[in-house]
Design an enzyme around this catalytic site. Structure first.
Site, PDB file in Angstrom:
ATOM      1  N   ARG A  46       0.727  -1.182   0.036  1.00 46.17           N
ATOM      2  CA  ARG A  46      -0.085  -0.150  -0.260  1.00 46.17           C
ATOM      3  C   ARG A  46       0.927   1.238   0.031  1.00 46.17           C
ATOM      4  NH1 ARG A  46      -5.326  -1.403   1.678  1.00 46.17           N
ATOM      5  NH2 ARG A  46      -5.872  -3.280   0.613  1.00 46.17           N
ATOM      6  N   ASP A 148     -15.864   9.631  10.040  1.00 48.34           N
ATOM      7  CA  ASP A 148     -14.837   8.729   9.550  1.00 48.34           C
ATOM      8  C   ASP A 148     -13.659   9.727   9.802  1.00 48.34           C
ATOM      9  OD1 ASP A 148     -14.925   6.165   7.937  1.00 48.34           O
ATOM     10  OD2 ASP A 148     -13.068   7.288   7.527  1.00 48.34           O
TER      11      ASP A 148
END
Length: 283
Positions: A46, A148
């Site tokens: 990633r 979030d």
């Protein structure tokens, strides 16, 4: 959010033991993310993309960017280490319980408050809104807080528009509750009355919460899997303190609240808990 599950086969820079430990320390200290050694190949996959995207020559240089507090790159960093896999009415039994058990107990209440913590791209809070608007048609003050840590997913969630190819529902009837019955196009937009029920805010769950009042239900599903056990325990305790008496906590299918009775919570079904009246004096 859900667990990282895929590897990337593209050639990438080497992540040394020291660099991995620094990344793990940063992730834990700033966002509560617990990166064990077995996540190392996935972290490499990633973050190597971010090394390339930022134009730095090594993981050491990339880590220096994060440690320097580059706000935009910190956003990319946390987004890369978490995966926003979600869909409408995911774990449908929770929404059935919300409609059939929670909502009837809220009939006649002046206000109803629900928190979707770790709301990702918005499918969860819009599913909550669709469920409660149908189950509580006379509710005049029904509001959902959706939070979030990832600003990019919040932007998509607030827009309320999704490519038709990404729209997945357990049934056509549930799809109609969220999007209405208009003919399908390349994009689907959430019904305006549902969007107006949801307020999206950025929030890091391991930092202080600028949240006032208590909630009738809190959804925090497939978020705590990123945290270690002590961080999870602290999170459950904080959620319990923000529930109204008889309020409900909904968690992910692989998550558990250890010793819920110590938090004034009682198991109420599969991965859901109800706050007892006992510790609140019946208020």
């Amino acid at each position: 959010m859900n667990q990282i599950t895929e590897l990337d086969s593209v050639e990438r820079p080497t992540l040394s033991d020291e660099a991995f430990q620094r990344i793990a320390t940063i992730a834990k200290g700033n966002w509560g993310l617990h990166l064990e050694e077995n996540k190392r190949p996935l972290v490499t996959a990633r973050l190597s993309k971010r090394v390339t995207a930022t134009g730095v020559s090594s993981f050491a240089d990339y880590i220096a960017l994060i440690e320097a507090g580059d706000a935009a790159e910190c956003d990319h960093f946390v987004s890369a280490l978490t995966t926003n896999v979600t869909h409408f009415f995911r774990e449908q039994h929770h929404f059935d319980y919300l409609a059939e058990t929670v909502a009837p107990a809220l009939q006649g209440h002046r206000s109803v408050r629900v928190w979707s913590a770790g709301c990702s791209t918005g499918q969860e809070p819009y599913s909550i809104a669709a469920t409660l608007s149908r189950a509580l048609p006379k509710a005049s003050d029904l509001r959902i807080l959706a939070t979030d840590v990832d600003q990019d997913v919040l932007h998509k969630a607030e827009g309320g528009t999704y490519p038709a190819a990404e729209v997945v529902f357990p049934s056509p009837a549930l799809e109609a509750q969220v999007f209405g019955t208009k003919e399908r196009g390349p994009n689907r937009s959430v019904r305006p009355e549902l969007r107006s029920m949801v307020t999206f805010r950025r929030l890091n769950l391991i930092q202080p919460w600028p949240v006032s009042g208590a909630f009738d239900a809190i959804f925090c599903r497939n978020v705590a899997i990123y945290f270690d056990k002590p961080t999870q325990a602290g999170l459950w305790q904080r959620f319990a303190s923000h529930l109204k008496p008889n309020g409900h906590l909904f968690i992910g299918h692989s998550e558990r609240v250890e010793h819920p009775e110590t938090l004034g919570l009682q198991p109420a079904g599969i991965t859901l808990y109800r706050k007892s009246l006992a510790l609140d004096g019946g208020r």
